[in-house]
Design an enzyme around this catalytic site. Structure first.
Site, short mmCIF file in Angstrom:
data_model
loop_
_atom_site.label_atom_id
_atom_site.label_comp_id
_atom_site.label_asym_id
_atom_site.label_seq_id
_atom_site.Cartn_x
_atom_site.Cartn_y
_atom_site.Cartn_z
N SER A 102 10.71 137.61 25.34
CA SER A 102 12.24 137.25 24.93
C SER A 102 12.43 135.90 25.10
CB SER A 102 13.06 138.32 25.65
OG SER A 102 12.93 138.16 27.03
N TYR A 153 6.67 125.27 42.05
CA TYR A 153 6.27 125.86 40.49
C TYR A 153 4.92 125.29 40.05
CZ TYR A 153 7.09 126.28 35.53
OH TYR A 153 6.97 126.58 34.10
N LYS A 191 1.41 126.99 38.99
CA LYS A 191 0.70 126.74 37.60
C LYS A 191 -0.33 126.06 37.76
CE LYS A 191 4.02 128.19 34.46
NZ LYS A 191 3.78 129.41 33.60
N PRO A 230 2.27 122.52 27.61
CA PRO A 230 2.96 121.71 26.55
C PRO A 230 3.86 120.62 27.45
CG PRO A 230 4.00 124.17 27.15
CD PRO A 230 2.62 123.41 27.85
N ASN A 248 7.93 118.73 27.27
CA ASN A 248 9.03 119.38 27.38
C ASN A 248 9.58 120.29 26.10
OD1 ASN A 248 9.02 117.24 29.44
ND2 ASN A 248 11.11 118.07 29.90
N LYS A 264 26.52 121.33 27.16
CA LYS A 264 27.42 120.52 27.90
C LYS A 264 28.10 119.54 26.59
CE LYS A 264 26.04 118.92 32.31
NZ LYS A 264 25.69 117.79 33.33
N ARG A 306 10.81 111.24 28.27
CA ARG A 306 10.18 112.55 27.97
C ARG A 306 9.53 112.52 26.32
NH1 ARG A 306 10.83 112.25 32.64
NH2 ARG A 306 11.49 114.00 34.33
#
Length: 324
Positions: A18, A146, A150, A173, A175, A197, A218
């Site tokens: 989801s 994290y 991973k 991947p 970002n 924002k 990025r």
């Protein structure tokens, strides 16, 4: 083959179904004709099975008997949440990943494609980063919990292959953004939080305040492009070694550049303030997509400006039901 000599059906179970990427894969499969004949696709979320719990994980696998798994489920958050909760990110993701990979192995799944992240790479490194450099040094302090969890997927994949011959692999991947992302201002990913924002500042007639200087760079990949590539990995990519899925190095942009695309997409003309007291995170994590290009030299990525506009339009149209 089954007992009657027919080809066994391919049942693909997508964990984290989801979320941003699960929804993108679902769109590619069902709306873009990405499903092959004989394939069955099942998308599950934490509402159906809490993958932190081994019994719930096994129950989901026993219910669907998947032959293939795309493992997207993870505890994720924005930069500042990671900085506050590194231990929880480490423990939860180690449990989720071990439960999924071990259950897949116990039930004889043919292939597992797990999703890593570009933040797993060493903080102090040379650029561009490639797939051989994952374990060359510690990741950035801001999200080490994290990142190490991973990284361990890659370690486990190699161990399942070495000990049992399992074809379990992973994609990395850069970002990701797109419709169905987490647009929460405090713990969403950078582009999605900035979109929310900007929308809020436009609605309220207030200053748009951006955390950091905007100079971090990025590589952004649109979720639907990533969904298409993951289907290719599931069907065609036979290596255990992970593969970076990303736009090229030349497509890297600053947060300030991406923000300009967002404000243009949303027709925001108000004042913008960069809060330089807030952390920028890693200043860059340039990744090479040379390995991907060796396999798929002609794959076309959606232009960033177009993908940002589509995502902004989706957020405006679906604001009431979006994760904000």
């Amino acid at each position: 083959m089954d007992s009657r000599g027919h080809a066994a059906p391919t049942r693909v179970l997508v964990t984290g179904g989801s979320g941003l990427l699960g929804k993108a894969i679902e769109h590619v499969v069902h709306e873009e004709g990405g499903r092959l004949e004989g394939e069955e696709w099942i998308f599950i979320s934490s509402k159906e099975a809490n993958l932190l719990d081994i019994e719930q994980t096994r129950a989901a696998f026993e219910k669907y008997h998947p032959t293939h798994i795309i493992h997207l489920a993870a505890k994720v958050g924005g930069l500042y949440q990671h900085m506050r909760e590194n231990l929880q990110f480490l423990r939860d993701n180690l449990k989720i990943n071990d439960n999924v990979l071990q259950t897949a192995h116990e039930m004889g799944a043919t292939k597992v494609v797990s999703c890593l992240s570009s933040c797993i790479f060493p903080d102090k490194t040379t650029y561009p980063i490639d797939e051989t450099m994952i374990h060359n040094g510690p990741p950035h302090d801001s999200n080490f919990g994290y990142s190490y969890a991973k990284r361990m997927i890659d370690v486990q994949n190699r161990a399942y292959f070495g000990q049992h011959g399992r074809c379990y692999t992973a994609v990395i991947p850069t970002n990701v953004f797109g419709p169905y992302d987490n647009f929460n201002i405090d713990n969403g990913h950078v582009l999605s939080a900035l979109m929310h924002k900007t929308l809020t500042a436009k609605r309220d007639g207030t200053t748009l305040t951006v955390c950091g200087s905007g100079t971090s760079q990025r590589q952004f990949i649109y979720s639907l492009d990533l969904g298409r590539l993951i289907l290719w990995v599931l069907r065609e990519y036979s290596e255990i070694d992970p593969i970076i899925l990303s736009v090229g190095e030349e497509e890297e942009v600053t947060i300030k550049d991406a923000l300009e695309m967002i404000t243009q997409s949303m027709d925001f003309k108000g004042p913008i303030r960069f809060d330089t007291a807030m952390s920028d995170g890693q200043l860059k994590k340039t990744a090479s997509n040379a390995k991907l290009r060796r396999y798929l030299p002609d794959f076309t990525f959606t232009p960033l400006r177009e993908a940002i506009k589509t995502t902004c339009d989706w957020l405006v149209a679906n604001y009431d039901s979006a994760r904000t």
